[in-house]
Design an enzyme around this catalytic site. Structure first.
Site, PDB file in Angstrom:
ATOM      1  N   ASP A 147     -11.777  27.089  42.810  1.00 30.93           N
ATOM      2  CA  ASP A 147     -12.429  26.278  41.779  1.00 30.93           C
ATOM      3  C   ASP A 147     -13.780  26.879  41.375  1.00 30.93           C
ATOM      4  O   ASP A 147     -14.445  27.530  42.179  1.00 30.93           O
ATOM      5  CB  ASP A 147     -12.628  24.849  42.318  1.00 30.93           C
ATOM      6  CG  ASP A 147     -12.959  23.867  41.207  1.00 30.93           C
ATOM      7  OD1 ASP A 147     -12.619  24.140  40.039  1.00 30.93           O
ATOM      8  OD2 ASP A 147     -13.551  22.816  41.516  1.00 30.93           O
ATOM      9  N   ASN A 200      -3.757  19.819  35.521  1.00 31.05           N
ATOM     10  CA  ASN A 200      -4.439  20.769  34.635  1.00 31.05           C
ATOM     11  C   ASN A 200      -3.823  20.830  33.232  1.00 31.05           C
ATOM     12  O   ASN A 200      -4.419  21.380  32.312  1.00 31.05           O
ATOM     13  CB  ASN A 200      -4.493  22.175  35.261  1.00 31.05           C
ATOM     14  CG  ASN A 200      -5.482  22.291  36.411  1.00 31.05           C
ATOM     15  OD1 ASN A 200      -5.277  23.041  37.355  1.00 31.05           O
ATOM     16  ND2 ASN A 200      -6.579  21.546  36.340  1.00 31.05           N
TER      17      ASN A 200
HETATM   18  C1  IPE Z   1      -8.233  22.021  41.286  1.00 25.30           C
HETATM   19  O1  IPE Z   1      -9.345  22.243  40.482  1.00 25.30           O
HETATM   20  C2  IPE Z   1      -7.048  22.757  40.750  1.00 25.30           C
HETATM   21  C3  IPE Z   1      -7.106  24.230  40.851  1.00 25.30           C
HETATM   22  C4  IPE Z   1      -8.045  24.930  41.396  1.00 25.30           C
HETATM   23  C5  IPE Z   1      -5.969  24.912  40.300  1.00 25.30           C
HETATM   24  P1  IPE Z   1      -9.744  21.225  39.318  1.00 25.30           P
HETATM   25  O2  IPE Z   1     -10.961  21.776  38.696  1.00 25.30           O
HETATM   26  O3  IPE Z   1      -8.599  20.964  38.425  1.00 25.30           O
HETATM   27  O4  IPE Z   1     -10.074  19.899  40.127  1.00 25.30           O
HETATM   28  P2  IPE Z   1     -10.843  18.583  39.677  1.00 25.30           P
HETATM   29  O5  IPE Z   1     -10.191  18.103  38.414  1.00 25.30           O
HETATM   30  O6  IPE Z   1     -12.279  18.930  39.441  1.00 25.30           O
HETATM   31  O7  IPE Z   1     -10.702  17.636  40.823  1.00 25.30           O
HETATM   32  C1  IPE Z   2     -10.432  26.456  38.655  1.00 22.35           C
HETATM   33  O1  IPE Z   2     -11.606  26.588  37.943  1.00 22.35           O
HETATM   34  C2  IPE Z   2      -9.258  27.074  37.928  1.00 22.35           C
HETATM   35  C3  IPE Z   2      -8.259  26.096  37.463  1.00 22.35           C
HETATM   36  C4  IPE Z   2      -8.301  24.808  37.654  1.00 22.35           C
HETATM   37  C5  IPE Z   2      -7.140  26.628  36.729  1.00 22.35           C
HETATM   38  P1  IPE Z   2     -12.043  25.508  36.883  1.00 22.35           P
HETATM   39  O2  IPE Z   2     -11.528  25.918  35.553  1.00 22.35           O
HETATM   40  O3  IPE Z   2     -11.675  24.125  37.311  1.00 22.35           O
HETATM   41  O4  IPE Z   2     -13.628  25.676  36.909  1.00 22.35           O
HETATM   42  P2  IPE Z   2     -14.707  24.529  36.807  1.00 22.35           P
HETATM   43  O5  IPE Z   2     -14.439  23.540  37.900  1.00 22.35           O
HETATM   44  O6  IPE Z   2     -14.571  23.915  35.448  1.00 22.35           O
HETATM   45  O7  IPE Z   2     -16.003  25.244  36.979  1.00 22.35           O
HETATM   46 MG    MG Z   3     -12.647  22.764  38.464  1.00 19.08          MG
END
Ligand code: IPE
Ligand code: IPE
Ligand code: MG
Length: 248
Positions: A20, A68
């Site tokens: 993340d 997502n």
């Molecule tokens: C969790 O990250 C999913 C992945 C890393 C693929 P998110 O960024 O989607 O999680 P939330 O929504 O902040 O909990």
């Molecule tokens: C995790 O990084 C990747 C996926 C969920 C695909 P994020 O895209 O959630 O990054 P932040 O949390 O917005 O920084």
């Molecule tokens: Mg995230």
């Protein structure tokens, strides 16, 4: 790949990672979010290499969650394109290094282009034995438990803990020993709900595109200091280690 000695004494057999922080990494640089996801692929490449060097047996990463899909359309399609591109570029090298790929997750909703890419990568790496890399894609912990229960019902079996262990999506590798989440959030976000019953958790503010071997070693060093009691007392563990029966 050279079999380097492990830099910490207690390397987890199975490591899971919630990758993340890609979006925030990009935002800090005034870049589009997908630029953060691209850097995230580089971080994954580094992490796979570091895990191979440290003799980790299984690496399970969260790449795209059931939730997502609710992101902006261009980000979702950017992530799909990145997956297909990353696979065609990385699979030959992964295969050469003995990595076997799996893609736990719900295949419904994925395009035939993405599905073909996943199937080809699984087939190409099927005989590799050095490390298993599970890339959880369109995965959700609740989906996993529900699909496992549906399998048991379809087989006319009772829904038991053993049955669910055999039918959930990581049955081929068992439960993670250590779960790392980058990006600073302290939540599971519907990742391995069934499998993390006794997994050690490590949260780091490091954004995923900045993750490297040094950060992995910090997580492993922390893991090495944990006492995994699985419901027993500390004294019972000491007795078991010295050969005495915990029930004495
Ligand atoms: C969790 O990250 C999913 C992945 C890393 C693929 P998110 O960024 O989607 O999680 P939330 O929504 O902040 O909990
Ligand atoms: C995790 O990084 C990747 C996926 C969920 C695909 P994020 O895209 O959630 O990054 P932040 O949390 O917005 O920084
Ligand atoms: Mg995230």
């Amino acid at each position: 790949m050279a079999n380097l000695p492990s830099p910490v004494s207690c390397v987890p057999r199975h490591v899971a990672i919630v990758m993340d922080g890609n979006g925030r990494w990009a935002k800090k640089r005034h870049l589009p979010r997908v630029a953060g996801h691209k850097q995230g692929v580089d971080a994954l490449r580094r992490t796979v290499r570091a895990c191979l060097e440290r003799d980790v047996q299984v690496l399970t990463v969260f790449a795209f969650s059931s939730e997502n899909w609710s992101r902006p359309e261009d980000e979702v399609s950017g992530l799909m394109n990145l997956l297909v591109m990353a696979l065609s570029r990385e699979v030959p090298k992964l295969s050469k290094n003995g990595v076997r790929l799996h893609f736990p997750g719900d295949s419904h909703g994925l395009s035939s282009r993405v599905l073909q890419g996943l199937q080809k990568a699984e087939q190409t790496t099927v005989h590799n034995q050095k490390m298993v890399l599970n890339v959880c894609f369109n995965y959700g912990g609740r989906w996993d438990i529900a699909q496992a229960a549906r399998q048991l019902v379809a087989q006319g079996r009772e829904i038991t803990e053993e049955g669910l262990c055999e039918t959930t999506a990581l049955a081929h590798v068992g439960d993670p020993d250590l779960l790392i989440r980058t990006g600073g959030e302290m939540r599971i976000s519907n990742f391995l709900l069934w499998q993390c019953a006794y997994t050690e958790l490590f949260f780091t503010p490091c954004l995923w595109p900045d993750f490297d071997a040094a950060e992995l070693d910090r997580a492993f060093a922390d893991f090495a200091g944990r006492e995994r009691r699985f419901g027993q007392t500390s004294d019972q563990l000491t007795m078991t280690q010295s050969g005495a029966s915990p029930h004495a």
